[in-house]
Design a protein around this motif. Structure first.
Motif, PDB file in Angstrom:
ATOM      1  N   LYS A  99      43.727   4.934  17.850  1.00 41.73           N
ATOM      2  CA  LYS A  99      44.181   5.997  16.522  1.00 41.73           C
ATOM      3  C   LYS A  99      45.239   6.757  17.494  1.00 41.73           C
ATOM      4  N   GLU A 100      45.245   6.998  18.629  1.00 44.13           N
ATOM      5  CA  GLU A 100      46.066   7.947  19.390  1.00 44.13           C
ATOM      6  C   GLU A 100      47.172   7.244  20.012  1.00 44.13           C
ATOM      7  N   LYS A 101      47.342   5.939  19.971  1.00 47.69           N
ATOM      8  CA  LYS A 101      48.358   5.188  20.890  1.00 47.69           C
ATOM      9  C   LYS A 101      49.648   5.649  20.434  1.00 47.69           C
ATOM     10  N   PHE A 102      50.005   6.070  18.889  1.00 48.58           N
ATOM     11  CA  PHE A 102      51.210   6.373  18.492  1.00 48.58           C
ATOM     12  C   PHE A 102      51.707   7.714  18.965  1.00 48.58           C
ATOM     13  N   ASN A 103      50.752   8.540  19.507  1.00 47.43           N
ATOM     14  CA  ASN A 103      51.068   9.879  19.918  1.00 47.43           C
ATOM     15  C   ASN A 103      51.026   9.913  21.749  1.00 47.43           C
ATOM     16  N   ILE A 104      51.365   8.967  22.090  1.00 48.72           N
ATOM     17  CA  ILE A 104      51.438   8.845  23.718  1.00 48.72           C
ATOM     18  C   ILE A 104      52.557   9.674  24.394  1.00 48.72           C
ATOM     19  N   ALA A 105      53.567   9.781  23.602  1.00 52.78           N
ATOM     20  CA  ALA A 105      54.538  10.675  23.833  1.00 52.78           C
ATOM     21  C   ALA A 105      54.164  12.205  24.158  1.00 52.78           C
ATOM     22  N   LYS A 106      53.528  12.630  23.029  1.00 51.41           N
ATOM     23  CA  LYS A 106      52.971  14.050  23.154  1.00 51.41           C
ATOM     24  C   LYS A 106      51.854  14.269  24.343  1.00 51.41           C
ATOM     25  N   HIS A 107      51.157  13.138  24.525  1.00 53.76           N
ATOM     26  CA  HIS A 107      50.051  13.166  25.566  1.00 53.76           C
ATOM     27  C   HIS A 107      50.681  13.260  27.056  1.00 53.76           C
ATOM     28  N   VAL A 108      51.625  12.571  27.215  1.00 52.63           N
ATOM     29  CA  VAL A 108      52.346  12.455  28.427  1.00 52.63           C
ATOM     30  C   VAL A 108      52.892  13.742  28.607  1.00 52.63           C
ATOM     31  N   THR A 109      53.598  14.319  27.771  1.00 50.03           N
ATOM     32  CA  THR A 109      53.901  15.651  27.961  1.00 50.03           C
ATOM     33  C   THR A 109      52.870  16.450  28.229  1.00 50.03           C
ATOM     34  N   THR A 110      51.686  16.545  27.560  1.00 45.66           N
ATOM     35  CA  THR A 110      50.705  17.460  27.995  1.00 45.66           C
ATOM     36  C   THR A 110      50.228  17.233  29.470  1.00 45.66           C
ATOM     37  N   LEU A 111      50.090  15.776  30.003  1.00 45.72           N
ATOM     38  CA  LEU A 111      49.707  15.473  31.022  1.00 45.72           C
ATOM     39  C   LEU A 111      50.581  16.139  32.155  1.00 45.72           C
ATOM     40  N   LEU A 112      52.059  16.069  32.086  1.00 46.47           N
ATOM     41  CA  LEU A 112      53.013  16.591  32.772  1.00 46.47           C
ATOM     42  C   LEU A 112      52.934  17.966  32.969  1.00 46.47           C
ATOM     43  N   LYS A 113      52.588  18.788  31.897  1.00 48.18           N
ATOM     44  CA  LYS A 113      52.319  20.302  31.903  1.00 48.18           C
ATOM     45  C   LYS A 113      51.157  20.885  32.593  1.00 48.18           C
ATOM     46  N   ASN A 114      49.858  19.864  32.543  1.00 51.20           N
ATOM     47  CA  ASN A 114      48.851  20.220  32.780  1.00 51.20           C
ATOM     48  C   ASN A 114      48.065  19.676  34.296  1.00 51.20           C
ATOM     49  N   ASN A 115      48.693  18.450  34.282  1.00 47.62           N
ATOM     50  CA  ASN A 115      48.448  17.570  35.713  1.00 47.62           C
ATOM     51  C   ASN A 115      47.014  17.127  35.869  1.00 47.62           C
ATOM     52  N   GLU A 116      46.617  16.762  34.293  1.00 47.56           N
ATOM     53  CA  GLU A 116      45.339  16.285  34.305  1.00 47.56           C
ATOM     54  C   GLU A 116      45.301  14.816  33.317  1.00 47.56           C
ATOM     55  N   ASN A 117      44.659  14.051  34.030  1.00 46.17           N
ATOM     56  CA  ASN A 117      44.583  12.754  33.358  1.00 46.17           C
ATOM     57  C   ASN A 117      43.935  12.687  31.946  1.00 46.17           C
ATOM     58  N   ILE A 118      44.556  11.836  31.077  1.00 50.63           N
ATOM     59  CA  ILE A 118      43.680  11.863  29.621  1.00 50.63           C
ATOM     60  C   ILE A 118      43.222  10.311  29.312  1.00 50.63           C
ATOM     61  N   TYR A 119      41.938  10.534  28.968  1.00 46.45           N
ATOM     62  CA  TYR A 119      41.381   9.319  28.416  1.00 46.45           C
ATOM     63  C   TYR A 119      40.761   9.599  27.008  1.00 46.45           C
ATOM     64  N   ILE A 120      41.181   8.850  26.129  1.00 47.36           N
ATOM     65  CA  ILE A 120      40.566   9.218  24.710  1.00 47.36           C
ATOM     66  C   ILE A 120      39.951   7.683  24.202  1.00 47.36           C
TER      67      ILE A 120
END
Length: 423
Positions: A99-120
């Motif tokens: 469901k979320e794979k097409f939003n990966i660019a957004k999630h990468v941006t969030t990870l770069l900002k927060n420096n926290e791994n993301i698992y959904i």
């Protein structure tokens, strides 16, 4: 920042990776070749076989050797089926479900900002979400996703678990995407999905969709990637026989030429239906190329049952095979079947079928020798020649001429070279 993407598996995955790549560009990232050094690597995974899982882990290790500080994200079927397992792989920072794979660019941006791994991870089973996708990576050909998921319950397959129930894109979106693809000067569009013969949108089925595509008044070629034999109707075959756009090429998954094994696989047809389907195709399309998938080494496939498959294919009008060794997958019914086959036996049988496939392909090519076919030529290759493909899936290698690039022209099939290509 530089992003590189890698794709495992089917044409459907390629169409999705290309769409995701464009979303990274829209988010301000610089997309580079996977062999280049990048800051972020995205792997669109497959999990059809156990080997696909192993290959995914191998790629992660290779990336970390190239750039230890890189961020790695994994999406796709493997990520949907085994997110916990993937999240434990050293170096993996993002794991996203279907469901979320097409939003990966957004999630990468969030990870770069927060420096926290993301698992959904979520349940895809009853999803009604459809994400349109098409590839623009190849100069002459595009893979267009029209359908996703599968309602079939084949005993060996994890795809329904990884991609959910069958659902289809709207006719409006498909026509719009075709026009976008054609605007990029691409000449051939391959319709892809998990089970495209099961296409359903409002009052439209696959046949009606093809009729709509036929109405587009632009010069291009449509190819059907793969269609279940029980869903390929005489109505569709006749439409293609009268079409000036749809290629004379079917890929019909067979999986086994033994009714005993087909039953244990929980396939929706017997060999008689498959044989009748080939006869119907050849009745309306004598020059049609027919490819088939075959699984070797399914539980209970003894020597006699394997020979049923071998002889069925040998005596058919199949043009080539894609041969797969049976791979046991968790959470499938075949996982619990007894009488597993010896790996050496599977290897021997696979080799027999691959040799048979070469013979079938050679015969098909010889049957077409001397004929003039429409060939879509691609670009100059490493050998200094140019490759092309006919509408009925025959490969051509000609002397390079820039005027041939991305053009569909009439070409006489004459000499078959040592690589089984008309030259």
């Amino acid at each position: 920042m530089k992003v590189a993407l890698f794709t495992f598996g089917c044409k459907l995955n390629f169409s999705e990776t290309s769409t995701i790549s464009r979303s990274f560009t829209e988010h301000g990232f610089n997309v580079v070749d996977f062999n280049s050094k990048a800051d972020i690597y995205i792997i669109n995974s497959c999990s059809v076989t156990e080997n696909a899982d192993k290959e995914c882990k191998k790629i992660v290790k290779k990336i970390k050797t190239k750039n230890p500080k890189s961020i790695i994200g994994i999406i796709g079927c493997y990520a949907q089926l085994k997110p916990k397992e993937i999240s434990k792989i050293e170096g993996v920072n993002i794991v996203l479900d279907a469901k979320e794979k097409f939003n990966i660019a957004k999630h990468v941006t969030t990870l770069l900002k927060n420096n926290e791994n993301i698992y959904i991870k979520s349940n895809i089973k009853n999803s009604n979400i459809f994400n349109s996708a098409f590839s623009l990576n190849e100069r002459t050909r595009s893979f267009l996703k029209i359908q996703d998921g599968c309602d079939y319950k084949c005993s060996y397959c994890t795809i329904p678990l990884a991609r959910g129930n069958s659902r289809s894109d709207s006719v409006k979106n498909i026509i719009q995407n075709i026009n976008k693809i054609l605007d990029s000067k691409i000449k051939e569009i391959v319709l892809t999905g998990v089970n495209i013969g099961d296409y359903k949108y409002k009052s439209y089925n696959f046949y009606k969709l093809l009729k709509e595509i036929e109405q587009i008044k632009r010069s291009f070629r449509i190819r059907i990637s793969s269609i279940e034999p029980n869903l390929l109707t005489e109505e569709i075959i006749k439409l293609i026989a009268n079409s000036k756009k749809i290629a004379h090429h079917f890929h019909l998954p067979l999986q086994s030429g033994s009714d005993t094994i087909l039953k244990k696989m929980q396939r929706r047809y017997k060999t008689q239906l498959y044989e009748n389907k080939i006869k119907t195709i050849k009745k309306y399309l004598p020059d049609c190329c027919i490819g088939a998938d075959v699984i070797v080494g399914f539980p209970f496939e003894n020597e006699a049952l394997f020979l049923e498959t071998y002889n069925f294919i040998k005596n058919s009008q199949i043009s080539y095979l894609h041969v797969f060794s049976y791979s046991e997958r968790k959470n499938t019914k075949s996982e619990h079947l007894k009488e597993k086959q010896n790996p050496k036996t599977i290897k021997t049988r696979s080799k027999m079928l691959r040799i048979l496939s070469e013979k079938l392909k050679r015969k098909f090519y010889e049957d077409n020798a001397g004929k003039t076919k429409e060939v879509l030529f691609e670009r100059k290759n490493k050998n200094g020649s140019i490759l092309g493909i006919t509408d009925n899936y025959i490969k051509i290698e000609a002397k390079y001429n820039k005027k041939l690039e991305n053009k569909i022209i009439n070409y006489k099939l004459e000499n078959i070279n040592s690589k089984q290509i008309f030259a």
